[in-house]
Scaffold this active site. Structure first.
Site, short mmCIF file in Angstrom:
data_model
loop_
_atom_site.label_atom_id
_atom_site.label_comp_id
_atom_site.label_asym_id
_atom_site.label_seq_id
_atom_site.Cartn_x
_atom_site.Cartn_y
_atom_site.Cartn_z
N LYS A 117 44.75 -39.86 49.04
CA LYS A 117 44.67 -40.23 50.45
C LYS A 117 43.55 -41.25 50.62
O LYS A 117 42.39 -40.97 50.28
CB LYS A 117 44.40 -38.98 51.30
CG LYS A 117 44.24 -39.29 52.78
CD LYS A 117 44.14 -38.02 53.60
CE LYS A 117 43.88 -38.34 55.05
NZ LYS A 117 43.80 -37.13 55.87
N LYS A 121 49.23 -41.51 50.38
CA LYS A 121 49.16 -41.83 51.81
C LYS A 121 48.11 -42.90 52.06
O LYS A 121 47.02 -42.76 51.51
CB LYS A 121 48.80 -40.53 52.54
CG LYS A 121 48.51 -40.67 54.00
CD LYS A 121 48.01 -39.36 54.53
CE LYS A 121 47.60 -39.60 55.96
NZ LYS A 121 46.93 -38.47 56.53
C1 PBG Z 1 43.78 -35.36 58.95
C2 PBG Z 1 44.93 -36.30 58.84
C3 PBG Z 1 44.99 -37.66 59.19
C4 PBG Z 1 46.32 -38.05 59.01
C5 PBG Z 1 47.01 -36.95 58.52
N1 PBG Z 1 46.12 -35.88 58.40
C6 PBG Z 1 43.97 -38.55 59.79
C7 PBG Z 1 42.78 -38.89 59.02
O1 PBG Z 1 42.57 -38.49 57.88
O2 PBG Z 1 41.95 -39.58 59.61
C8 PBG Z 1 46.91 -39.39 59.30
C9 PBG Z 1 48.38 -39.41 59.57
C10 PBG Z 1 48.88 -40.62 60.25
O3 PBG Z 1 48.14 -41.60 60.49
O4 PBG Z 1 50.07 -40.63 60.58
N2 PBG Z 1 42.87 -35.36 57.94
#
Ligand code: PBG
Length: 328
Positions: A196, A249
């Site tokens: 991520k 992601k």
């Molecule tokens: C929480 C999380 C996030 C997303 C999914 N889980 C935001 C982040 O990490 O700031 C993003 C999903 C999206 O943008 O569709 N940790």
């Protein structure tokens, strides 16, 4: 003889029937996972301004929505809870009757075979908006991982099939696997957000999930967008800790990373998350008739699958499933 071309690629593009026979990548409703935002306070429900077409639902609205998703043959939902209260240690994230446990039960009531996945993180539950517990101005890795284990058990107890930890703490998968097993949830799967990135494409989500960090940013735990080799280390570590599935992601700007992770671990199911910013960019252009929403979305999903994703988390899941059905 002067114009002898041995291999004419255009022969196999002659018409749609031929193209269909030689097509290498096919999308199906069963590839998709539908993310859903569920709110505890009714006044927080409604459309999300930066994500046209996406809404936040109360638990009582969820039944109809989830019924429609199951009808479109999308096999899974990914739940994000927006609680009514926040504090420094995300205590509302472990309430047995908190927003996510309530949502899990509501989904199960209407769709027995739906795969219910819960996002396991703290950022919507902490008053500071970080994905973990803060100690001396830093996110405390191991205390946060322990808390994530408790949250996972809370969700498993409510009936989640898979938990999806997204906090990017080191050791979080091991902590969650241990906590689940100790509590007797050895069949609950872990879909780890292993890879991520600290991405600006999450902007609209932070409005949707009310989880923007109140100070600093997430760069001390989420990955640097410049790194791909590091993705392989993250994937391997999470598998060694007991992850059943991996995730990359965002998706569209990271197709090379999807490809690398799949190549390194062809035997592990891989998910890709087409995130909020990807959704909003396409919607914004489509609303102006600059691009064709359906064609662009199906093309982007095909590209994500072609790169190596087995499952795609997309805000278009249910809609794309219906488009595919209409076309067949
Ligand atoms: C929480 C999380 C996030 C997303 C999914 N889980 C935001 C982040 O990490 O700031 C993003 C999903 C999206 O943008 O569709 N940790």
């Amino acid at each position: 003889m002067s114009n002898r071309i041995k291999r004419r690629m255009r022969r196999l593009r002659t018409n749609e029937s031929i193209r269909s026979l030689v097509r290498e990548t096919r999308l199906s409703a069963s590839d998709f996972i539908q993310p859903l935002f569920v709110v505890e306070r009714p006044e927080d429900a409604g459309p999300i301004e930066s994500m046209p077409g996406v809404s936040r639902y109360t638990v009582s609205q969820l039944g109809d929505i989830v019924g429609g998703i199951a009808q479109s043959n999308v096999p899974a939902v990914l739940l994000f809870g927006i609680p009514s209260g926040k504090d420094a240690s995300a205590s509302t994230a472990i309430e047995p009757d908190g927003i996510v446990p309530q949502a899990i039960r509501a989904c199960r009531d209407v769709a027995k075979d739906l795969v219910i996945i819960s996002d396991v993180c703290m950022c919507s539950y902490t008053d500071h908006g970080h994905c973990g517990i803060i100690r001396e101005d830093r996110v405390d890795n191991d205390a946060s991982s322990r808390r994530l284990g408790e949250i996972a058990v809370c969700h498993a107890n409510a009936g989640a099939d898979w938990v999806a930890p997204s906090a990017m703490m080191d050791g979080m998968v091991a902590a969650i696997r241990g906590a689940l097993d100790d509590a007797g949830y050895d069949s609950t799967g872990i879909l780890s957000y292993a890879v991520k990135y600290a991405s600006s494409f999450y902007g609209p989500f932070r409005e949707a999930a009310d989880c923007a960090p109140q100070f600093s940013d997430r760069k001390t735990y989420q990955m640097d967008p410049a790194n791909a080799g590091e993705a392989l280390a993250e994937a391997k570590i999470d598998l060694d800790e007991g992850a059943d599935m991996l995730m990359v992601k965002p998706a569209m700007a990271y197709l090379d990373v999807i490809h690398r992770v799949k190549s390194a671990h062809p035997d592990v199911p891989l998910a890709a998350y087409q995130v909020s910013g990807e959704y909003s960019m396409i919607q914004a252009a489509a609303q102006r008739d600059w691009i064709d929403e359906k064609r662009v979305v199906l093309e982007s999903l095909t590209a994500i699958k072609r790169a190596g994703a087995d499952m795609i988390i997309t805000y278009w899941a249910s809609k794309a499933a219906q488009w595919l059905r209409d076309e067949s």
